[in-house]
Design an enzyme around this catalytic site. Structure first.
Site, short mmCIF file in Angstrom:
data_model
loop_
_atom_site.label_atom_id
_atom_site.label_comp_id
_atom_site.label_asym_id
_atom_site.label_seq_id
_atom_site.Cartn_x
_atom_site.Cartn_y
_atom_site.Cartn_z
N THR A 45 0.72 -0.77 0.02
CA THR A 45 0.11 -0.17 -0.11
C THR A 45 0.91 0.89 0.18
O THR A 45 1.86 1.13 -0.34
CB THR A 45 -1.27 -0.38 1.31
OG1 THR A 45 -1.50 0.77 1.48
CG2 THR A 45 -0.01 0.01 2.22
N ASN A 46 0.61 2.04 0.26
CA ASN A 46 0.75 3.93 0.09
C ASN A 46 1.08 4.77 0.98
O ASN A 46 -0.03 4.57 2.48
CB ASN A 46 1.45 4.18 -0.69
CG ASN A 46 -0.53 4.32 -1.03
OD1 ASN A 46 -0.91 5.05 -0.58
ND2 ASN A 46 -1.07 4.23 -2.26
N HIS A 47 1.49 5.77 1.71
CA HIS A 47 0.53 6.73 3.00
C HIS A 47 -0.13 7.48 2.30
O HIS A 47 -0.81 8.11 3.62
CB HIS A 47 2.57 7.58 2.73
CG HIS A 47 3.41 6.12 3.35
ND1 HIS A 47 3.45 6.28 4.61
CD2 HIS A 47 4.05 7.00 3.21
CE1 HIS A 47 4.94 6.17 4.88
NE2 HIS A 47 5.26 6.23 3.69
N SER A 48 -1.06 7.30 1.73
CA SER A 48 -1.83 8.26 1.55
C SER A 48 -2.72 8.20 3.00
O SER A 48 -3.53 7.07 2.98
CB SER A 48 -2.96 7.40 0.15
OG SER A 48 -4.25 8.51 -0.19
#
Ligand code: C5P
Length: 407
Positions: free
Chosen positions: A216-219
């Site tokens: 996933t990512n930091h959003s």
């Protein structure tokens, strides 16, 4: 609901708040305070039963304005007051609204300052019923409710839960933050995106490695949720396609929960609307296949092969129907270098109307913080650099441009 400080839809609005005799009045004081803090001019009218629970002073203290009671109906200004209050207001909110006041409203009875004002009012009306479960379920109340709804009265709640009688059931007045969401929707009906449909994607996608792990990512989803709220404030019907986030969706948004890029694309292909805002941080790469069972440490370090994830915007635009299904398409470009060059390339390759370029190398903008610093690049070659601002404020700017392009 998305709880952010900026609520410009409420700023300068005149709200008439009717308070009737239910124990939920304690929530009404909080509501009056929140409305005032958001910049609304709040005039409170208490019924005599309302006054049994709380004094006008409570409301005067939070609104900074005189609160009215039945004494004012028979006072010197009486002949004009009940007409003038309801004529200048943008919205009449009755919260809490008892079964008794609902019955009076349904039958046009005008025997106190609040009901006579309601009868004279020309603005929209929103009621937040609050009563014991049995009273709410009673056929008389249900019929009154239907009558009011048929006349265009907006009804918020009631919710199900603990009631003052000690019983559980439907009859609890909604919480002030939820009511605020309903009030925003009621006020939005006159705004520039009324009758338009806006689809917003939000959050970071999750690509499964195995049943336990994801890429996933930091959003955080904050910019997307703020955009959904800003579109609702502008009167749009909003669908929020979101990955799991820590945020509560804004009141009134239709929420579609997704995880992966594929889920998001599938959800989007079912939608049609005036505008699509792709605020989600969708994955560019994903594991070629997800393991069926949890990868075990004892089996050694796994080699995870990646493949390109479908590009949602390109797929939607490239399907040829993009422009027909979404009249305006907006993307985001989160970049750590060569921001404007990369954003401008994306604007063209994804066939967008405009793109919001976001420098994620700054600590006060981009992922997970409350503020953003965006440059908007338009298909006609123009650009607008927005200063550092709250994500809600940035959302309002983006919505203004969408409204302009839809004109
Ligand atoms: O080129 P990049 O994918 O970084 O462009 C970002 C924009 O494209 C964002 O609006 C993002 O939501 C969207 N996007 C997409 N499909 C992907 C990845 C990103 O539509 N798989």
């Amino acid at each position: 609901m998305y709880n952010h400080s900026r609520m410009s839809i409420l700023s300068g609005k005149h709200i008439l708040l009717g308070v009737t005799g239910s124990i939920a009045v304690y929530k009404a004081a909080d509501l009056a305070s929140k409305l005032t803090q958001a910049g609304a001019k709040v005039d409170v009218i208490l019924t005599s039963a309302g006054e049994k629970f709380v004094t006008p002073l409570t409301f005067q203290s939070v609104t900074g304005r005189r609160a009215f009671t039945d004494k004012d109906l028979w006072g010197d200004e009486a002949h004009v007051l009940h007409v003038s209050l309801g004529k200048t207001a943008d919205l009449l909110v009755i919260a809490p609204c008892t079964a008794d006041t609902m019955a009076k409203l349904a039958h046009g009875i005008a025997d106190n300052l609040l009901t006579v004002t309601a009868l004279a009012a020309t603005c929209p009306m929103l009621i937040a019923p609050a009563m014991d479960g049995g009273m709410f379920d009673h056929p008389a109340t249900q019929e009154n409710l239907k009558t009011l709804q048929t006349r265009g009265v907006l009804v918020a709640g009631p919710a199900s839960g603990h009631l003052a009688s000690g019983l559980k059931g439907v009859g609890r007045m909604l919480e002030p933050m939820e009511l605020l969401g309903h009030i925003r929707i009621a006020l939005g009906k006159k705004e520039k995106l009324a009758g338009k449909k806006v689809i917003v994607t939000a959050g970071g996608t999750q690509e499964a490695i195995d049943p336990v792990r994801v890429i996933t990512n930091h959003s955080s989803g904050r910019q997307g949720y703020a955009l959904a709220q800003a579109a609702l404030d502008a009167g749009a019907d909003v669908t929020l396609i979101t990955t799991p986030t820590a945020l509560t969706p804004p009141v009134g948004a239709e929420v579609v929960n997704v995880k992966s890029v594929q889920d998001m694309l599938d959800a989007l292909l079912k939608e049609k609307g005036d505008a699509l805002i792709m605020a989600a941080a969708a994955a560019d790469f994903r594991p070629k296949s997800a393991a069926k069972d949890k990868l075990k440490k004892r089996d050694g370090i796994p080699q995870i092969q990646l493949e390109a994830a479908p590009d949602i915007l390109k797929t939607v635009a490239g399907s040829g129907s993009g422009k027909r299904r979404f009249k305006v398409m907006v993307g985001f470009a989160a970049e750590s270098r060569d921001l404007l060059e990369n954003a401008s390339e994306k604007l063209k390759s994804k066939g967008l109307d405009f793109i919001a370029a976001n420098d994620i190398s700054a600590t006060d903008a981009g992922f997970a913080v409350e503020t953003n610093r965006l440059t908007l690049l338009f298909a006609d070659g123009t650009q607008e650099t927005l200063p550092l601002m709250n994500k809600s404020e940035a959302a309002e700017k983006i919505i203004e441009h969408i409204a302009r392009l839809l004109e």
